[in-house]
Design a protein around this motif. Structure first.
Motif, PDB file in Angstrom:
ATOM      1  N   GLY A  72       0.800  -1.226   0.000  1.00 42.44           N
ATOM      2  CA  GLY A  72       0.000   0.000   0.000  1.00 42.44           C
ATOM      3  C   GLY A  72       0.827   1.269   0.000  1.00 42.44           C
ATOM      4  N   GLY A  73       2.152   1.129   0.162  1.00 46.02           N
ATOM      5  CA  GLY A  73       3.007   2.319   0.130  1.00 46.02           C
ATOM      6  C   GLY A  73       3.478   2.657  -1.288  1.00 46.02           C
ATOM      7  N   ASP A  74       3.875   3.880  -1.472  1.00 47.54           N
ATOM      8  CA  ASP A  74       4.394   4.313  -2.792  1.00 47.54           C
ATOM      9  C   ASP A  74       5.898   4.056  -2.867  1.00 47.54           C
ATOM     10  N   ALA A  75       6.347   3.681  -4.065  1.00 48.98           N
ATOM     11  CA  ALA A  75       7.786   3.462  -4.292  1.00 48.98           C
ATOM     12  C   ALA A  75       8.254   4.445  -5.377  1.00 48.98           C
ATOM     13  N   THR A  76       9.223   5.274  -5.043  1.00 43.09           N
ATOM     14  CA  THR A  76       9.698   6.310  -5.989  1.00 43.09           C
ATOM     15  C   THR A  76      11.147   6.032  -6.363  1.00 43.09           C
ATOM     16  N   PHE A  77      11.367   6.035  -7.695  1.00 43.68           N
ATOM     17  CA  PHE A  77      12.711   5.831  -8.242  1.00 43.68           C
ATOM     18  C   PHE A  77      13.134   7.118  -8.976  1.00 43.68           C
ATOM     19  N   THR A  78      14.387   7.458  -8.847  1.00 42.28           N
ATOM     20  CA  THR A  78      14.907   8.688  -9.492  1.00 42.28           C
ATOM     21  C   THR A  78      16.192   8.353 -10.248  1.00 42.28           C
ATOM     22  N   ALA A  79      16.324   8.967 -11.451  1.00 39.45           N
ATOM     23  CA  ALA A  79      17.546   8.795 -12.267  1.00 39.45           C
ATOM     24  C   ALA A  79      17.790  10.099 -13.042  1.00 39.45           C
ATOM     25  N   ALA A  80      19.024  10.288 -13.410  1.00 44.36           N
ATOM     26  CA  ALA A  80      19.380  11.483 -14.207  1.00 44.36           C
ATOM     27  C   ALA A  80      20.520  11.130 -15.153  1.00 44.36           C
ATOM     28  N   ALA A  81      20.574  11.886 -16.259  1.00 41.09           N
ATOM     29  CA  ALA A  81      21.644  11.677 -17.255  1.00 41.09           C
ATOM     30  C   ALA A  81      21.944  12.997 -17.968  1.00 41.09           C
ATOM     31  N   SER A  82      23.197  13.137 -18.345  1.00 39.75           N
ATOM     32  CA  SER A  82      23.582  14.289 -19.191  1.00 39.75           C
ATOM     33  C   SER A  82      23.534  13.850 -20.648  1.00 39.75           C
ATOM     34  N   GLY A  83      23.773  14.791 -21.574  1.00 32.22           N
ATOM     35  CA  GLY A  83      23.791  14.476 -23.009  1.00 32.22           C
ATOM     36  C   GLY A  83      23.372  15.691 -23.817  1.00 32.22           C
ATOM     37  N   PRO A 128      18.681  14.293 -23.241  1.00 32.75           N
ATOM     38  CA  PRO A 128      18.031  13.031 -23.604  1.00 32.75           C
ATOM     39  C   PRO A 128      16.603  12.934 -23.071  1.00 32.75           C
ATOM     40  N   THR A 129      15.808  12.138 -23.746  1.00 30.83           N
ATOM     41  CA  THR A 129      14.495  11.766 -23.212  1.00 30.83           C
ATOM     42  C   THR A 129      14.694  10.557 -22.280  1.00 30.83           C
ATOM     43  N   VAL A 130      13.662  10.263 -21.489  1.00 28.23           N
ATOM     44  CA  VAL A 130      13.785   9.152 -20.538  1.00 28.23           C
ATOM     45  C   VAL A 130      12.548   8.261 -20.646  1.00 28.23           C
ATOM     46  N   GLN A 131      12.770   7.011 -20.511  1.00 30.12           N
ATOM     47  CA  GLN A 131      11.658   6.043 -20.491  1.00 30.12           C
ATOM     48  C   GLN A 131      11.964   5.029 -19.408  1.00 30.12           C
ATOM     49  N   TRP A 132      11.059   4.978 -18.384  1.00 31.67           N
ATOM     50  CA  TRP A 132      11.217   3.976 -17.334  1.00 31.67           C
ATOM     51  C   TRP A 132      10.685   2.642 -17.818  1.00 31.67           C
ATOM     52  N   GLN A 133      11.415   1.599 -17.411  1.00 31.13           N
ATOM     53  CA  GLN A 133      11.014   0.247 -17.764  1.00 31.13           C
ATOM     54  C   GLN A 133      10.921  -0.624 -16.494  1.00 31.13           C
ATOM     55  N   ARG A 134      10.229  -1.756 -16.682  1.00 32.71           N
ATOM     56  CA  ARG A 134       9.961  -2.662 -15.539  1.00 32.71           C
ATOM     57  C   ARG A 134      10.009  -4.098 -16.029  1.00 32.71           C
ATOM     58  N   ALA A 167      11.481 -10.114 -19.352  1.00 33.85           N
ATOM     59  CA  ALA A 167      11.740  -9.071 -20.348  1.00 33.85           C
ATOM     60  C   ALA A 167      11.361  -7.697 -19.804  1.00 33.85           C
ATOM     61  N   TRP A 168      12.105  -6.715 -20.219  1.00 35.86           N
ATOM     62  CA  TRP A 168      11.799  -5.339 -19.809  1.00 35.86           C
ATOM     63  C   TRP A 168      10.666  -4.790 -20.681  1.00 35.86           C
ATOM     64  N   THR A 169       9.803  -4.055 -20.021  1.00 33.22           N
ATOM     65  CA  THR A 169       8.703  -3.395 -20.750  1.00 33.22           C
ATOM     66  C   THR A 169       8.616  -1.943 -20.298  1.00 33.22           C
ATOM     67  N   ASP A 170       8.271  -1.110 -21.306  1.00 31.05           N
ATOM     68  CA  ASP A 170       8.123   0.313 -20.996  1.00 31.05           C
ATOM     69  C   ASP A 170       6.922   0.518 -20.104  1.00 31.05           C
ATOM     70  N   ILE A 171       7.084   1.431 -19.166  1.00 31.93           N
ATOM     71  CA  ILE A 171       5.993   1.802 -18.286  1.00 31.93           C
ATOM     72  C   ILE A 171       5.302   2.992 -18.937  1.00 31.93           C
ATOM     73  N   PRO A 172       4.070   2.828 -19.348  1.00 39.20           N
ATOM     74  CA  PRO A 172       3.391   3.946 -20.039  1.00 39.20           C
ATOM     75  C   PRO A 172       3.407   5.222 -19.196  1.00 39.20           C
ATOM     76  N   GLY A 226      12.359  12.145 -14.959  1.00 36.79           N
ATOM     77  CA  GLY A 226      13.491  11.626 -14.200  1.00 36.79           C
ATOM     78  C   GLY A 226      13.060  10.880 -12.940  1.00 36.79           C
ATOM     79  N   THR A 227      11.813  10.989 -12.595  1.00 35.50           N
ATOM     80  CA  THR A 227      11.311  10.303 -11.389  1.00 35.50           C
ATOM     81  C   THR A 227      10.100   9.465 -11.767  1.00 35.50           C
ATOM     82  N   TYR A 228      10.107   8.236 -11.286  1.00 40.95           N
ATOM     83  CA  TYR A 228       8.942   7.374 -11.482  1.00 40.95           C
ATOM     84  C   TYR A 228       8.465   6.908 -10.114  1.00 40.95           C
ATOM     85  N   THR A 229       7.144   7.020  -9.918  1.00 46.23           N
ATOM     86  CA  THR A 229       6.536   6.603  -8.642  1.00 46.23           C
ATOM     87  C   THR A 229       5.511   5.509  -8.903  1.00 46.23           C
ATOM     88  N   LEU A 230       5.725   4.390  -8.213  1.00 45.87           N
ATOM     89  CA  LEU A 230       4.737   3.302  -8.246  1.00 45.87           C
ATOM     90  C   LEU A 230       3.812   3.515  -7.055  1.00 45.87           C
TER      91      LEU A 230
END
Length: 610
Positions: free
Chosen positions: A522-533, A537-543, A550-555, A560-564
């Motif tokens: 029931g809790g939220d899980a937040t992931f953060t990432a960053a990149a230069s370029g 660059p664009t970012v796409q979180w996968q799961r 297999a990895w799949t894109d998370i719609p 830079g931050t994804y919260t489940l």
């Protein structure tokens, strides 16, 4: 016939070409071709100083008095110079409105004949020599001659009238001429000559030295011209030969052997010298050589003389005018703005031609005189681009004609003007970067590409980069931020384009990794990432569900931050990562694992009472 010419005499000049259907009189160019006056010999009274007022005029007849000269121009005007005792060079004002057709000069007086056939006389009048007889009032005079103190006139009827001093019978026209048609006359000091239509010479007056004893050698010959000097006489025959008789004190009657092979066309007799003009326009002089009177000037070499006259120790000649002929043409010129443009042209011609430079703006524009541009060289100072394409020419003019040079065109170079600027370029590593620039200019400019590492760095030439397009092959990230420009150069100047900056994209580089997360159901899980370029660059979180899944894109997970939200136990051990992408490449973060803890129920221990 009407005899045109100058008949003069007495210690003076006297040369007349005349005669039935033969040549015109000396003193008048045979073809009517005039020119300028040349003079040489004794100059004690300025008699060889031809007036500057005759410059640019076409002289058609000359006469030489004892110490003064006369010239008749194509306008029918008389100019006189030299000794002016008794007013012999004071041309009467009455002639101002007249057209004079012939002139004569003697010791101290002068004669002129007008187009109306009237005689005017001026100067010394001690013996009535300037008192033109009233008997001529109703006559048309066609020729005149002047002795020292007497005058002669020939009428259209071929009759001779004489007046003035008659001490030697010089004015007693022989009765033998009454039935003849006289075609030419000449007057010496104290004697007179007449030429009849049958080519015979009659002489009368003083005969101290045989000057009126016409030689028997002329019998059977046709005389075409006569001349009388002080005490000698000359005759020209139809075969172009000269006969001379009378006083020979200075050799004036010794006709030069050099004339034997020549055809003489005119003769003149002075004080003690004689002149002859040949068919090739050359003058020969002989007799007493006072002050070089028989030394024909070297300046006449190559010239065509058309008339001669002999005075007291000096000589005159009409040098035929020759129309200008261009010798040196002006050439096209190319100059830079601010430079002088100098055009040069020369022309031959006698007399020397005047010159006027002209200019026009182009092929179809009218020519315009350039004020003050009247020498053989014209310089346009400090040319400007507005002068480009202007055309120049010189017009040479003398009394005989006009000559115009070819056209010379002025090209004024223009410094380079940028017509196409290079543009900033963005490429990926390994790609080519092409810059293009264009410029106008005259002459066509050369180009040199330059490069610098940044705004404050120095520019340096790129070897071999000398066309309108420069290509940097296989750019690297080290080239990022470099600046490029093209420098266009010609003789008129140097112009550089604006700077164009090269951007070399860089692939994404992870600067922040996502970390594992532990949450309760029931809790939220937040992931953060960053990149230069570059570009960013664009970012796409996968799961994925586990290590081997297999990895799949998370719609929608593209920041830079994804919260489940509200994690469940079913999501325990799920893995997450961010994929960063730009045109230069892709970078993927490490994997972060989500742990969803198992829920443990809370057990209450019994409360023990003591």
């Amino acid at each position: 016939m009407v005899v045109r010419g100058v008949l003069a005499g007495v210690m003076v000049l006297l040369a007349v070409t005349a005669g039935t259907a033969v040549a015109d009189p000396v003193g008048v160019p045979p073809s009517g071709r005039g020119g300028r006056v040349a003079a040489w010999g004794y100059n004690g009274s300025g008699q060889t100083d031809v007036p500057a007022s005759l410059d640019g005029k076409t002289v058609t007849a000359i006469a030489a008095g004892q110490q003064h000269g006369l010239a008749l121009t194509s306008e029918g005007k008389v100019t006189a110079w030299g000794n002016n005792d008794s007013g012999r060079t004071d041309v009467p004002a009455s002639l101002a409105g007249e057209t004079v057709t012939a002139i004569a000069a003697t010791g101290q007086h002068s004669l002129a004949l007008t187009s109306e056939g009237k005689v005017t006389a001026w100067g010394y009048n001690g013996s009535g020599q300037v008192d033109v007889p009233a008997s001529l009032a109703g006559e048309t005079v066609t020729a005149i001659a002047a002795g020292e103190q007497h005058g002669l006139a020939l009428t259209s009827e071929g009759k001779v009238t004489a007046w003035g001093n008659n001490g030697s019978g010089q004015t007693d026209v022989p009765a033998s001429l009454a039935g003849e048609t006289v075609t030419a006359i000449a007057a010496g000091r104290y004697h007179s000559l007449a030429l009849t239509s049958d080519g015979k010479v009659t002489a009368w007056g003083g005969n101290d030295f045989g000057q009126t004893g016409v030689p028997a050698s002329l019998d059977g010959k046709t005389v075409t011209a006569i001349a009388a000097g002080w005490y000698h006489s000359l005759a020209l025959t139809s075969d172009g030969k000269v006969t001379a008789w009378g006083l020979n004190f200075g050799g004036q009657t010794d006709v030069p052997a050099s004339l034997d092979g020549e055809t003489v066309t005119a003769i003149a007799a002075g004080w003690r010298h004689s002149l002859a003009l040949t068919s090739d326009g050359k003058v020969t002089g002989w007799g007493t050589n006072i002050s070089g009177s028989t030394d024909v000037p070297a300046s006449l070499a190559g010239k065509t003389v058309t008339a001669i006259a002999a005075g007291d120790g000096y000589s005159l000649a009409v040098v035929a005018s020759t129309a200008p002929a261009v010798v040196e043409q002006p050439h096209d010129l190319t100059v830079n703005p601010g430079e002088d443009a100098t055009f040069t042209a020369t022309a031959s011609g006698d007399p020397a031609s005047t010159v006027q430079w002209q200019r026009r703006s182009g092929d179809n524009a009218p020519w315009v005189d350039i004020p003050g541009a009247t020498t053989s060289t014209y310089t346009l100072a400090k040319a400007t681009p507005a002068d480009n394409g202007s055309q120049f020419r010189a017009v040479f003019t003398n009394p005989a004609g006009i000559a115009t040079t070819q056209t010379a065109t002025l090209t004024v170079n223009t410094p380079p003007v940028i017509t196409g600027q290079p543009k900033d370029r963005t490429v990926n590593p390994g790609q080519d970067a092409t810059f293009t620039a264009t410029a106008s200019g005259k002459p066509a400019p050369t180009v040199q590409w330059q490069r610098r590492s940044g705004d404050n760095a120095a520019w340096f030439d790129i070897p071999g980069a000398t066309t309108g397009t420069y290509t940097l092959s296989k750019a690297t990230s080290a080239d990022n931020g470099s600046q490029f420009r093209a420098v266009f150069t010609n003789t008129a100047g140097r112009t550089a384009t604006q700077s164009a900056t090269l951007t070399v994209n860089t692939p994404p580089v992870i600067t922040e990794q996502p970390e594992d997360r532990r949450v309760n159901p029931g809790g939220d899980a937040t992931f953060t990432a960053a990149a230069s370029g570059k570009p960013a660059p664009t970012v796409q979180w996968q799961r994925r569900s586990g290590d081997n899944a297999a990895w799949t894109d998370i719609p929608g997970a593209t920041t830079g931050t994804y919260t489940l939200s509200k994690a469940t136990r079913a999501e325990n051990r799920s893995q997450y990562r961010a994929v960063f992408t730009n045109t230069a490449g892709t970078a993927t973060t490490q994997t972060a694992t989500l742990t969803v803890t198992r829920h443990r129920p809370h057990h209450h221990r019994p409360h023990h009472h003591r």
